[in-house]
Design an enzyme around this catalytic site. Structure first.
Site, PDB file in Angstrom:
ATOM      1  N   LEU A  34     -26.551 -75.605  -0.072  1.00  9.29           N
ATOM      2  CA  LEU A  34     -25.484 -75.165   0.845  1.00  9.29           C
ATOM      3  C   LEU A  34     -24.896 -73.809   0.446  1.00  9.29           C
ATOM      4  N   ASN A  36     -25.895 -71.010   1.579  1.00  7.95           N
ATOM      5  CA  ASN A  36     -25.832 -70.156   2.769  1.00  7.95           C
ATOM      6  C   ASN A  36     -25.910 -70.987   4.055  1.00  7.95           C
ATOM      7  N   SER A  37     -25.349 -72.187   4.005  1.00 13.03           N
ATOM      8  CA  SER A  37     -25.366 -73.037   5.201  1.00 13.03           C
ATOM      9  C   SER A  37     -24.255 -74.058   5.091  1.00 13.03           C
ATOM     10  N   ASP A  59     -29.704 -77.887  -6.251  1.00 11.80           N
ATOM     11  CA  ASP A  59     -30.105 -76.491  -6.472  1.00 11.80           C
ATOM     12  C   ASP A  59     -31.502 -76.472  -7.089  1.00 11.80           C
ATOM     13  N   ASN A 101     -33.733 -66.930  -7.750  1.00 13.69           N
ATOM     14  CA  ASN A 101     -33.576 -67.877  -6.635  1.00 13.69           C
ATOM     15  C   ASN A 101     -34.818 -67.993  -5.749  1.00 13.69           C
ATOM     16  N   SER A 125     -43.143 -63.323   5.045  1.00 19.31           N
ATOM     17  CA  SER A 125     -42.482 -62.367   5.935  1.00 19.31           C
ATOM     18  C   SER A 125     -43.396 -61.189   6.219  1.00 19.31           C
ATOM     19  N   TYR A 150     -36.388 -58.265  -2.731  1.00 19.07           N
ATOM     20  CA  TYR A 150     -36.592 -59.381  -1.790  1.00 19.07           C
ATOM     21  C   TYR A 150     -38.043 -59.391  -1.292  1.00 19.07           C
ATOM     22  N   LYS A 154     -41.526 -62.168  -1.841  1.00 19.59           N
ATOM     23  CA  LYS A 154     -42.441 -62.774  -0.863  1.00 19.59           C
ATOM     24  C   LYS A 154     -43.893 -62.486  -1.258  1.00 19.59           C
ATOM     25  N   ASN A 180     -39.691 -61.038  13.371  1.00 18.08           N
ATOM     26  CA  ASN A 180     -38.219 -61.059  13.349  1.00 18.08           C
ATOM     27  C   ASN A 180     -37.658 -62.247  14.137  1.00 18.08           C
ATOM     28  N   ARG A 296     -31.541 -46.137   8.650  1.00 21.80           N
ATOM     29  CA  ARG A 296     -31.180 -46.962   7.485  1.00 21.80           C
ATOM     30  C   ARG A 296     -32.277 -46.809   6.427  1.00 21.80           C
ATOM     31  N   GLY A 298     -35.114 -47.259   3.896  1.00 21.06           N
ATOM     32  CA  GLY A 298     -36.141 -48.287   3.696  1.00 21.06           C
ATOM     33  C   GLY A 298     -36.614 -48.961   4.980  1.00 21.06           C
TER      34      GLY A 298
HETATM   35  P1  NAD Z   1     -30.982 -69.133   5.482  1.00 22.85           P
HETATM   36  O1  NAD Z   1     -30.208 -68.452   4.412  1.00 22.85           O
HETATM   37  O2  NAD Z   1     -30.279 -69.445   6.757  1.00 22.85           O
HETATM   38  O3  NAD Z   1     -31.589 -70.505   4.906  1.00 22.85           O
HETATM   39  C1  NAD Z   1     -31.964 -70.665   3.560  1.00 22.85           C
HETATM   40  C2  NAD Z   1     -31.362 -71.972   3.053  1.00 22.85           C
HETATM   41  O4  NAD Z   1     -31.759 -72.164   1.701  1.00 22.85           O
HETATM   42  C3  NAD Z   1     -29.828 -71.987   3.081  1.00 22.85           C
HETATM   43  O5  NAD Z   1     -29.373 -73.156   3.736  1.00 22.85           O
HETATM   44  C4  NAD Z   1     -29.432 -71.984   1.607  1.00 22.85           C
HETATM   45  O6  NAD Z   1     -28.223 -72.690   1.371  1.00 22.85           O
HETATM   46  C5  NAD Z   1     -30.652 -72.635   0.957  1.00 22.85           C
HETATM   47  N1  NAD Z   1     -30.873 -72.253  -0.455  1.00 22.85           N
HETATM   48  C6  NAD Z   1     -30.910 -70.996  -0.963  1.00 22.85           C
HETATM   49  N2  NAD Z   1     -31.125 -71.043  -2.298  1.00 22.85           N
HETATM   50  C7  NAD Z   1     -31.259 -72.365  -2.627  1.00 22.85           C
HETATM   51  C8  NAD Z   1     -31.497 -73.066  -3.851  1.00 22.85           C
HETATM   52  N3  NAD Z   1     -31.605 -72.421  -5.015  1.00 22.85           N
HETATM   53  N4  NAD Z   1     -31.582 -74.411  -3.812  1.00 22.85           N
HETATM   54  C9  NAD Z   1     -31.435 -75.092  -2.641  1.00 22.85           C
HETATM   55  N5  NAD Z   1     -31.188 -74.483  -1.472  1.00 22.85           N
HETATM   56  C10 NAD Z   1     -31.107 -73.145  -1.451  1.00 22.85           C
HETATM   57  O7  NAD Z   1     -32.292 -68.268   5.743  1.00 22.85           O
HETATM   58  P2  NAD Z   1     -33.342 -68.331   6.943  1.00 22.85           P
HETATM   59  O8  NAD Z   1     -33.135 -67.146   7.798  1.00 22.85           O
HETATM   60  O9  NAD Z   1     -33.357 -69.684   7.538  1.00 22.85           O
HETATM   61  O10 NAD Z   1     -34.690 -68.063   6.131  1.00 22.85           O
HETATM   62  C11 NAD Z   1     -35.495 -69.130   5.662  1.00 22.85           C
HETATM   63  C12 NAD Z   1     -36.675 -68.571   4.904  1.00 22.85           C
HETATM   64  O11 NAD Z   1     -37.407 -67.698   5.759  1.00 22.85           O
HETATM   65  C13 NAD Z   1     -36.322 -67.750   3.665  1.00 22.85           C
HETATM   66  O12 NAD Z   1     -37.292 -68.006   2.680  1.00 22.85           O
HETATM   67  C14 NAD Z   1     -36.432 -66.329   4.156  1.00 22.85           C
HETATM   68  O13 NAD Z   1     -36.729 -65.433   3.104  1.00 22.85           O
HETATM   69  C15 NAD Z   1     -37.602 -66.432   5.123  1.00 22.85           C
HETATM   70  N6  NAD Z   1     -37.619 -65.392   6.158  1.00 22.85           N
HETATM   71  C16 NAD Z   1     -36.518 -65.209   6.937  1.00 22.85           C
HETATM   72  C17 NAD Z   1     -36.539 -64.200   7.913  1.00 22.85           C
HETATM   73  C18 NAD Z   1     -35.319 -63.940   8.757  1.00 22.85           C
HETATM   74  O14 NAD Z   1     -35.243 -62.859   9.348  1.00 22.85           O
HETATM   75  N7  NAD Z   1     -34.371 -64.870   8.875  1.00 22.85           N
HETATM   76  C19 NAD Z   1     -37.702 -63.439   8.106  1.00 22.85           C
HETATM   77  C20 NAD Z   1     -38.815 -63.683   7.304  1.00 22.85           C
HETATM   78  C21 NAD Z   1     -38.764 -64.673   6.325  1.00 22.85           C
HETATM   79  C1  WQD Z   2     -34.164 -54.731  13.131  1.00 24.27           C
HETATM   80  C2  WQD Z   2     -34.049 -53.319  13.682  1.00 24.27           C
HETATM   81  C3  WQD Z   2     -32.885 -51.765  12.262  1.00 24.27           C
HETATM   82  C4  WQD Z   2     -28.979 -53.660  12.444  1.00 24.27           C
HETATM   83  C5  WQD Z   2     -35.187 -57.550   7.961  1.00 24.27           C
HETATM   84  C6  WQD Z   2     -35.821 -57.628   6.612  1.00 24.27           C
HETATM   85  C7  WQD Z   2     -37.129 -58.333   6.699  1.00 24.27           C
HETATM   86  C8  WQD Z   2     -37.016 -59.670   7.439  1.00 24.27           C
HETATM   87  C9  WQD Z   2     -36.198 -59.579   8.683  1.00 24.27           C
HETATM   88  C10 WQD Z   2     -36.987 -61.493   5.936  1.00 24.27           C
HETATM   89  C11 WQD Z   2     -34.283 -52.232  12.634  1.00 24.27           C
HETATM   90  C12 WQD Z   2     -32.126 -51.989  13.556  1.00 24.27           C
HETATM   91  C13 WQD Z   2     -30.314 -53.366  12.647  1.00 24.27           C
HETATM   92  C14 WQD Z   2     -27.995 -52.768  12.982  1.00 24.27           C
HETATM   93  C15 WQD Z   2     -29.767 -51.412  13.885  1.00 24.27           C
HETATM   94  N1  WQD Z   2     -36.373 -60.669   6.676  1.00 24.27           N
HETATM   95  N2  WQD Z   2     -30.690 -52.277  13.343  1.00 24.27           N
HETATM   96  N3  WQD Z   2     -28.440 -51.678  13.689  1.00 24.27           N
HETATM   97  O1  WQD Z   2     -35.079 -54.645   9.256  1.00 24.27           O
HETATM   98  O2  WQD Z   2     -36.808 -55.643  10.788  1.00 24.27           O
HETATM   99  O3  WQD Z   2     -36.085 -56.883   8.836  1.00 24.27           O
HETATM  100  O4  WQD Z   2     -34.992 -58.866   8.439  1.00 24.27           O
HETATM  101  O5  WQD Z   2     -38.072 -61.478   5.487  1.00 24.27           O
HETATM  102  O6  WQD Z   2     -37.556 -58.518   5.396  1.00 24.27           O
HETATM  103  O7  WQD Z   2     -36.017 -56.330   6.119  1.00 24.27           O
HETATM  104  O8  WQD Z   2     -34.538 -56.649  10.739  1.00 24.27           O
HETATM  105  O9  WQD Z   2     -32.615 -57.230  12.159  1.00 24.27           O
HETATM  106  O10 WQD Z   2     -32.219 -55.911  10.044  1.00 24.27           O
HETATM  107  O11 WQD Z   2     -33.344 -54.818  11.961  1.00 24.27           O
HETATM  108  O12 WQD Z   2     -30.092 -50.405  14.527  1.00 24.27           O
HETATM  109  O13 WQD Z   2     -26.791 -52.948  12.805  1.00 24.27           O
HETATM  110  O14 WQD Z   2     -32.693 -53.142  14.133  1.00 24.27           O
HETATM  111  O15 WQD Z   2     -32.837 -50.403  11.913  1.00 24.27           O
HETATM  112  O16 WQD Z   2     -34.963 -51.194  13.241  1.00 24.27           O
HETATM  113  P1  WQD Z   2     -35.654 -55.818   9.905  1.00 24.27           P
HETATM  114  P2  WQD Z   2     -33.090 -56.202  11.198  1.00 24.27           P
END
Ligand code: NAD
Ligand code: WQD
Length: 342
Positions: A34, A36-37, A59, A101, A125, A150, A154, A180, A296, A298
């Protein structure tokens, strides 16, 4: 059907996946610390599906707790591992937090499961591709040096899983490279709950539209794209959740071509940041307060996925369009604004 362990199952993508698993008749137990939830997501899942999933607050950095958990739950046949930290900027400021983590947790989990036959789905990702040379990007594309700790977690996570799956008969792995994820469940009872100021585009848009944020900044409009803003492959979170069920089914049906497989999970379509904003305005009838700012650090300029492998091998296809992604995100923003969880 065995029980599916969903780590991070109260998080954004995890909760939507638990709903789809339960709708497909799977028994689910969630592990989440919990961090981040919110625990109340379990009640929301129960309202949607009619069933509260099992839940253990734990955890994953503590291996002894995982071992205790597995002694209590001997019937787990599949694991979907979402739990991780996901903020790119936080990872740059505190890399060790991310290696701990995201990597220690994975190693703890794999070590604890090593004597079991298990099907394992990993949240990877499209960040592993960096700025692709060829679009749409396929699973064979070069993995570029990670832009952030980060992103590196992955890449390392995928390596650990590939090597481990190849070294033992017990483990089968499907790594899903998400593009995304955006949007929310059609009930508007679950959705993305950003901690503090959102870093991702869609929650920033919905929070601006509802008045929680004053103005959205578009990070650059002079890139080499048709309208100058960056391009992404946005995918509805429910479609993404369904890809996990498809992955579990593929493993259960022993259809895998190798012990470790990787699939892109997106729609195959690229939309620009400005296109997304204008679609949001059209869908909601609201004028969005935004300005053009500097790029932004990166940021990738353009990326979208070749998703033909997932479509063929997982018999899965993203069904929702941008309108459905944005209208569901907006419905969720309204719901959570009127019904805060805490
Ligand atoms: P999120 O933060 O909403 O969910 C992650 C959950 O994991 C949370 O509920 C948090 O409390 C739990 N958590 C974190 N560390 C923990 C630990 N040590 N032990 C137990 N629980 C733990 O994130 P999300 O957006 O649902 O992403 C889920 C997965 O998908 C992540 O691995 C993230 O890297 C990957 N991912 C997300 C995105 C995105 O844009 N949301 C994109 C690509 C990959
Ligand atoms: C999308 C586009 C920004 C916010 C990130 C992580 C990636 C993955 C998903 C997990 C970009 C633009 C954004 C704002 C903007 N996560 N933007 N104004 O950057 O594709 O990916 O989340 O694996 O690892 O890097 O997603 O939603 O942050 O941005 O103009 O306030 O929106 O520049 O082009 P991104 P994002």
């Amino acid at each position: 059907m065995g029980k599916i362990l969903v780590t991070g199952g109260t998080g954004y993508i995890g909760a939507h996946t638990v709903v789809e698993l339960q709708n497909n008749g799977y028994e689910v137990v969630i592990i989440d610390n919990l961090s981040n939830s919110d625990i109340k997501i379990l009640t929301q899942i129960e309202t949607i599906t009619g069933k509260k999933p099992g839940f253990v607050k734990l955890d994953l950095r503590d291996k002894s707790l995982i071992i205790e958990f597995l002694k209590e739950h001997t019937d787990i046949s599949g694991v979907i591992h979402f739990a991780a930290s996901k903020s790119v900027s936080e990872s740059v400021k505190n890399p060790l937090l991310y290696y701990d983590n995201n990597i220690s947790t994975l190693v703890n989990l794999l070590n604890s499961l090593s004597d079991k036959q298990v099907n394992f789905v990993f949240s990877s990702s499209c960040t592993v591709y960096g700025e692709p040379d060829i679009l749409p990007v396929t699973e064979q594309a070069e993995i570029k040096k990670a832009e952030s700790p980060y992103g590196n977690t992955k890449q390392i996570g995928e390596e650990i899983l590939k090597e481990t799956a190849n070294a033992t008969d017990n483990l089968k792995v499907i790594a899903l490279r998400y593009f995304n994820p955006v949007g929310a469940h059609q009930s508007a009872l679950i959705g993305e709950l950003p901690n503090g100021v959102p870093q991702n585009l869609v929650p920033f848009i919905t929070q601006t539209a509802i008045g929680k944020r004053e103005q959205l900044t578009v990070f650059g409009d002079k890139f080499d794209t048709p309208d100058g803003s960056c391009i992404r492959d946005f995918i509805h979170v429910v479609d993404l959740a369904k890809a996990h069920v498809a992955a579990i089914k593929r493993m259960e049906a022993k259809q895998m071509a190798a012990a470790y497989e990787v699939f892109n999970v997106g729609t195959g379509n690229g939309y620009s940041v400005l296109e997304l904003i204008h679609t949001f305005e059209k869908v909601t009838g609201k004028q969005l307060n935004y300005r053009i700012g500097p790029p932004r650090d990166g940021d990738i300029v353009k990326i979208w996925g070749d998703v033909s492998l997932a479509e063929k091998e997982l018999s899965w296809k993203a069904e929702n369009d941008l309108t459905s992604m944005l209208s569901s995100a907006w419905a969720w923003e309204n719901y959570i604004n009127n019904n805060p969880l805490n």
